[in-house]
Each structure stands twice: as structure tokens, then as C-alpha cells.
Design a protein around this motif. Sequence first.
Motif, mmCIF file in Angstrom:
data_model
loop_
_atom_site.group_PDB
_atom_site.id
_atom_site.type_symbol
_atom_site.label_atom_id
_atom_site.label_comp_id
_atom_site.label_asym_id
_atom_site.label_seq_id
_atom_site.Cartn_x
_atom_site.Cartn_y
_atom_site.Cartn_z
ATOM 1 N N LEU A 1 26.170 3.332 31.147
ATOM 2 C CA LEU A 1 26.272 4.413 32.122
ATOM 3 C C LEU A 1 25.995 3.982 33.553
ATOM 4 C CD1 LEU A 1 24.372 7.238 30.174
ATOM 5 C CD2 LEU A 1 26.791 6.610 30.064
ATOM 6 N N HIS A 2 25.319 2.862 33.715
ATOM 7 C CA HIS A 2 24.756 2.541 35.027
ATOM 8 C C HIS A 2 25.398 1.322 35.669
ATOM 9 C CE1 HIS A 2 21.620 5.423 33.985
ATOM 10 N NE2 HIS A 2 21.472 4.781 32.840
ATOM 11 N N ARG A 3 25.302 1.278 36.976
ATOM 12 C CA ARG A 3 25.670 0.079 37.704
ATOM 13 C C ARG A 3 24.749 -1.069 37.262
ATOM 14 N NH1 ARG A 3 30.368 0.403 41.014
ATOM 15 N NH2 ARG A 3 30.253 2.202 42.408
ATOM 16 N N PRO A 4 25.239 -2.306 37.330
ATOM 17 C CA PRO A 4 24.365 -3.425 36.979
ATOM 18 C C PRO A 4 23.219 -3.571 37.988
ATOM 19 C CG PRO A 4 26.484 -4.204 37.808
ATOM 20 C CD PRO A 4 26.616 -2.733 37.630
ATOM 21 N N THR A 5 22.059 -3.942 37.469
ATOM 22 C CA THR A 5 20.885 -4.192 38.301
ATOM 23 C C THR A 5 20.456 -5.637 38.129
ATOM 24 O OG1 THR A 5 20.118 -1.893 38.150
ATOM 25 C CG2 THR A 5 18.479 -3.555 38.752
ATOM 26 N N VAL A 6 20.181 -6.310 39.245
ATOM 27 C CA VAL A 6 19.735 -7.700 39.217
ATOM 28 C C VAL A 6 18.445 -7.811 40.024
ATOM 29 C CG1 VAL A 6 22.083 -8.585 38.980
ATOM 30 C CG2 VAL A 6 21.095 -8.320 41.269
ATOM 31 N N ARG A 7 17.781 -8.940 39.856
ATOM 32 C CA ARG A 7 16.608 -9.252 40.681
ATOM 33 C C ARG A 7 17.057 -10.169 41.812
ATOM 34 N NH1 ARG A 7 12.014 -6.461 40.354
ATOM 35 N NH2 ARG A 7 10.682 -8.320 40.605
ATOM 36 N N ALA A 8 16.589 -9.883 43.010
ATOM 37 C CA ALA A 8 16.959 -10.699 44.167
ATOM 38 C C ALA A 8 15.789 -10.777 45.128
ATOM 39 C CB ALA A 8 18.182 -10.123 44.869
ATOM 40 N N VAL A 9 15.809 -11.818 45.955
ATOM 41 C CA VAL A 9 14.750 -12.069 46.934
ATOM 42 C C VAL A 9 15.137 -11.435 48.260
ATOM 43 C CG1 VAL A 9 13.527 -13.853 48.230
ATOM 44 C CG2 VAL A 9 14.027 -14.189 45.798
ATOM 45 N N LEU A 10 14.197 -10.715 48.869
ATOM 46 C CA LEU A 10 14.456 -10.082 50.163
ATOM 47 C C LEU A 10 14.620 -11.121 51.257
ATOM 48 C CD1 LEU A 10 11.987 -7.041 50.228
ATOM 49 C CD2 LEU A 10 14.486 -6.956 50.187
ATOM 50 N N SER A 11 15.757 -11.054 51.937
ATOM 51 C CA SER A 11 16.003 -11.933 53.078
ATOM 52 C C SER A 11 15.852 -11.096 54.347
ATOM 53 C CB SER A 11 17.413 -12.529 52.983
ATOM 54 O OG SER A 11 17.694 -13.315 54.118
ATOM 55 N N VAL A 12 14.621 -11.062 54.880
ATOM 56 C CA VAL A 12 14.301 -10.253 56.058
ATOM 57 C C VAL A 12 13.397 -11.044 56.988
ATOM 58 C CG1 VAL A 12 14.561 -8.006 54.957
ATOM 59 C CG2 VAL A 12 12.394 -9.200 54.759
ATOM 60 N N ASP A 13 13.366 -10.633 58.258
ATOM 61 C CA ASP A 13 12.516 -11.291 59.239
ATOM 62 C C ASP A 13 11.099 -10.744 59.215
ATOM 63 O OD1 ASP A 13 14.633 -12.865 60.123
ATOM 64 O OD2 ASP A 13 15.291 -11.341 61.559
ATOM 65 N N GLY B 1 20.983 -15.731 45.541
ATOM 66 C CA GLY B 1 20.022 -14.865 44.862
ATOM 67 C C GLY B 1 19.200 -14.030 45.820
ATOM 68 N N THR B 2 19.789 -13.686 46.969
ATOM 69 C CA THR B 2 19.065 -12.929 47.989
ATOM 70 C C THR B 2 19.793 -11.630 48.305
ATOM 71 O OG1 THR B 2 20.248 -14.054 49.792
ATOM 72 C CG2 THR B 2 18.165 -15.034 49.051
ATOM 73 N N VAL B 3 19.054 -10.721 48.921
ATOM 74 C CA VAL B 3 19.635 -9.468 49.388
ATOM 75 C C VAL B 3 19.101 -9.196 50.791
ATOM 76 C CG1 VAL B 3 17.812 -8.014 48.363
ATOM 77 C CG2 VAL B 3 20.109 -7.067 48.792
ATOM 78 N N THR B 4 19.992 -8.752 51.679
ATOM 79 C CA THR B 4 19.641 -8.519 53.074
ATOM 80 C C THR B 4 19.898 -7.060 53.422
ATOM 81 O OG1 THR B 4 20.333 -10.769 53.618
ATOM 82 C CG2 THR B 4 20.074 -9.232 55.455
ATOM 83 N N ALA C 1 27.677 4.138 58.831
ATOM 84 C CA ALA C 1 28.332 2.868 59.157
ATOM 85 C C ALA C 1 27.687 1.719 58.387
ATOM 86 C CB ALA C 1 28.262 2.603 60.663
ATOM 87 N N ALA C 2 26.361 1.742 58.283
ATOM 88 C CA ALA C 2 25.673 0.701 57.515
ATOM 89 C C ALA C 2 26.028 0.792 56.042
ATOM 90 C CB ALA C 2 24.162 0.822 57.713
ATOM 91 N N LEU C 3 26.191 2.010 55.535
ATOM 92 C CA LEU C 3 26.553 2.187 54.130
ATOM 93 C C LEU C 3 27.911 1.555 53.836
ATOM 94 C CD1 LEU C 3 25.973 3.472 51.366
ATOM 95 C CD2 LEU C 3 27.066 5.562 52.205
ATOM 96 N N ALA C 4 28.824 1.654 54.806
ATOM 97 C CA ALA C 4 30.159 1.088 54.602
ATOM 98 C C ALA C 4 30.133 -0.429 54.523
ATOM 99 C CB ALA C 4 31.089 1.535 55.736
ATOM 100 N N GLN C 5 29.081 -1.058 55.057
ATOM 101 C CA GLN C 5 28.966 -2.516 55.012
ATOM 102 C C GLN C 5 28.205 -3.003 53.779
ATOM 103 O OE1 GLN C 5 30.613 -4.248 57.349
ATOM 104 N NE2 GLN C 5 31.234 -2.248 58.143
ATOM 105 N N ALA C 6 27.523 -2.095 53.100
ATOM 106 C CA ALA C 6 26.643 -2.487 51.999
ATOM 107 C C ALA C 6 27.410 -2.647 50.698
ATOM 108 C CB ALA C 6 25.538 -1.450 51.818
ATOM 109 N N ASP C 7 26.916 -3.547 49.846
ATOM 110 C CA ASP C 7 27.456 -3.679 48.494
ATOM 111 C C ASP C 7 26.349 -3.588 47.452
ATOM 112 O OD1 ASP C 7 26.143 -6.107 48.686
ATOM 113 O OD2 ASP C 7 27.963 -7.326 48.670
ATOM 114 N N ALA C 8 25.162 -3.133 47.890
ATOM 115 C CA ALA C 8 24.028 -3.061 46.966
ATOM 116 C C ALA C 8 23.006 -2.061 47.497
ATOM 117 C CB ALA C 8 23.376 -4.436 46.810
ATOM 118 N N LEU C 9 22.164 -1.585 46.592
ATOM 119 C CA LEU C 9 21.017 -0.772 46.959
ATOM 120 C C LEU C 9 19.754 -1.539 46.618
ATOM 121 C CD1 LEU C 9 22.047 2.776 45.631
ATOM 122 C CD2 LEU C 9 22.111 1.952 48.001
#
Length: 436
Positions: free
Chosen positions: A358-370, A392-395, A406-414
Motif C-alpha cells: 500500500l505504501h511508497r518505499p521507505t529507505v534510510r538516508a543521511v541528512l545532507s545539511v549545513d 545514500g543521502t537526502v537534502t 515550488a519546493a515540492l515540485a523539486q522534491a522526490d522524497a519526504l
Amino acid sequence: MSSTIWSVDEHLDDILATVRPLEPIELQLPDAQGCVLVKDVVVEVALPPFDNSSMDGYAVRIADVEGASEEFPAVLTVIGDVAAGSAGLADGQVVGPGQAARIMTGAPLPAGAEAVVPVEWTDGGTGEGPAATMRAHSDAPEGATGEVRVHRSVEAGAHVRERGSDVKPGDLALRAGSIVGPPQIGLLAAIGCATVVVRPRPRVVVLSTGSELVQPGEELTGGQIYDSNSFALTAAARDAGAIAYRVGAVTDDAETLRATIDDQLIRADVIVTTGGVSVGAYDVVKEALSSVGDEDEPGSGIDFRKLAMQPGKPQGFGSIGPDHTPLLALPGNPVSSYVSFELFVRPAIRALMGLPDLHRPTVRAVLSVDKALTSPAGRRQFLRGTYDEEAGTVTPVGGSGSHLIAALAQADALIVLPEDTTSAEPGTETDVILLR
């Protein structure tokens, strides 16, 4: 609206406990696209149904072309043509010693033949050598030339598609639970299935509310904005596998909204509204639907709730109408409505289809933030982000505001920050829901 604070999981569990897969129906193949098979499909006829040629060429016996070469070709008598769609050689002829039959792609291998020599390996029956091969062949199947020179040998079964080499009678063609897509429709047609028993694609009606909403293409005046939610959610419903209908924005009038919803019930397996579920003076959805569970509609009713999540705190769920059609009332801010759709409506659609996943796939990823991300205590936060599978990162993309479409249109993940997380430092590993 209930004063209880619901968790994301509790709200989703309540929805999925209510939604039941749609009843199976039998559909013609073109109408079954996108639906889910209810029964296993077992092969009744072999595919291919007979030995046939995979090339244009000549059906031969192996012994007759053994050792054939450009210098010393095998010279064979051509006894006839075998075209696709024919039953074989005329008058029950058999390819005997020193003989060949000109054969077209898909034509049945004639009796006595053991392999097919591609036309490119012959003189095409012209006696003029390989240069004339394709020209001569383009005139097929006008009468045979009498003999053909073969310049290469072949092994038994060469360029022959054997009967049942794809599937055999009794084989499982497709399992119950398979989604019927173009390749599946091709297979079903190839094995002779004209209809299949499936769960139909759910019909989802999407409507947005708000007197400030104007349809794209119209001119904006003071205080107005374009209706984007109904377009985004209708597209999201189709992406989830549903047949989706978009209803133009309804003004902030409870009577009008209720009448609109009543009119849509005839074509809806699910109704999705967006806007009007908060605590404002003009929250029309709540006003129109809070009292639908009366004695005329036993079992119906919409519960408006507060969820421990951001964005998407105000939500509504229940059923409406004589058939107890599920209704999910989502917030009006664009990001809130889209996140809510992904978390609650998409799983409901797939449950109606009878899908186990039923669900979108969920993965573990490392936060890529300043710098560290902050999150309100006690709420599960969903931030938009871009996922790098290789690293293996998410920004994060954009801020946390629920209006930042506008940011939502650029995103491919939550990016999911749990209820007990108030700060997520750079390098923190977290859950990520993949949107594409």
C-alpha cells in the motif's frame, strides 16, 4: 472536531480498517489496464502454438546443408513456399532429401524440415549470388525458383521457435494480485484470453473548497489565488492507479458543498476534499459534513481530527451517502494537502484495488545539511527533500512552510523526523519516503 490528538499511524489504521477492496468484475482486455487480477491465469494453449520460423529463409534438413560454404554451396530443390498464416506446404508435401521450402517469419515449420537457413545465407533462389538475396526475397511468395544455393550449415532447431518455448498448457501465466499493464495485456491476448476477472480501478472524486480559488487561465483579482490542489491531487490519484475526476473549486457555502458532494456520489468510490477543515470561521467542509451521520444515513459520519504531524495537522475522515462512500478531508495548504494525500489517500486507493503493497518505499538516508534541522516536539514532521541513492543521502528542499509549492515540485522524497526528535544534526540517519 475531536479534541483528541491522533497519531499519524492511528489515523491511517482507522482509514485502512474502513476501506475494503472493490468487488471483482470481469472486463475485456482493453478495459482491464491498470486493474489488479483477482484470479491466477493459467495457460490453456501453448505459445507459440506450433514450431515456426524466426527468420525469412529456407526450411531444410540438417544433412543436406552440412559443410556448405560460399565456395561449395549446397544446392537444394525448392518444393514450395510456406507463408505466415498458412497450414504448411500444399498437398501435405514433406521436405525430403535434397529439398527445401521457402519460408517466411512466423510460418509453421513444414514436415521433414529440421532447421531454417536465413535468406541472407543463400543466393535467394536466383542463382545470382548473395548480392541479389534480399531483392529476390522481396518478391515472395510468388512461385519458387526451382533451386537455392545455401552457403552455410546450420544445427538442428536453428532459427526455429519451438512449440511451447514461451509457455506451455498448464503453466501459470499471471498470478492473482498482478497489475494488468501493457505487457500483461499482450500475454493475455497471446494465450487467447479475451476477458479477465479484476478489481476495478477506484473512482476518486477530488474537489477543493474556497471562495478565493480561481481556475488556471482566468484573471486574478484582489485576494484570489489559483486552484492548484485539485489539479495536483487528481494527478496524484491517477498516479496511484485510480480513475480520477476533478471538480472545480466550490465556494465557501456549506449548502453548496454538500449538494456538490451528493451529486458526485454516483461516480465515486472515494471522495477527497481539500481545504475547510481547520478552526476558521469559513471552514466550510467541517460545517457541511459534521452532521452527515444522521438517522437517514446509519453508519455514515465524518470525524474531524487533529493529528500529531506537520504539515497536515487538521484532517477529516469518515463515510457519506447510502453506500457509505469513504471521504477524506485534507487541509487546504498545497504542501499539507499533498503530504496528506501521500500518507493517507494513496494507501486507501491501493487498498481498494486489492494490492498488498500500500505504501511508497521507505529507505534510510543521511541528512545532507549545513546546520541542524528543527522539528516541533510531539509531532512527526515531513520535510521535502531530494534523495541521492548512490550517496545514500537526502537534502532538504525549501523550508517547512506548508505553502511552498515550488519546493515540492523539486522534491522526490519526504524526510521523516519522528515525534521525539526536535533537532536533527548534519549526518543524522533518518527515514525517507521515496515519492518517485
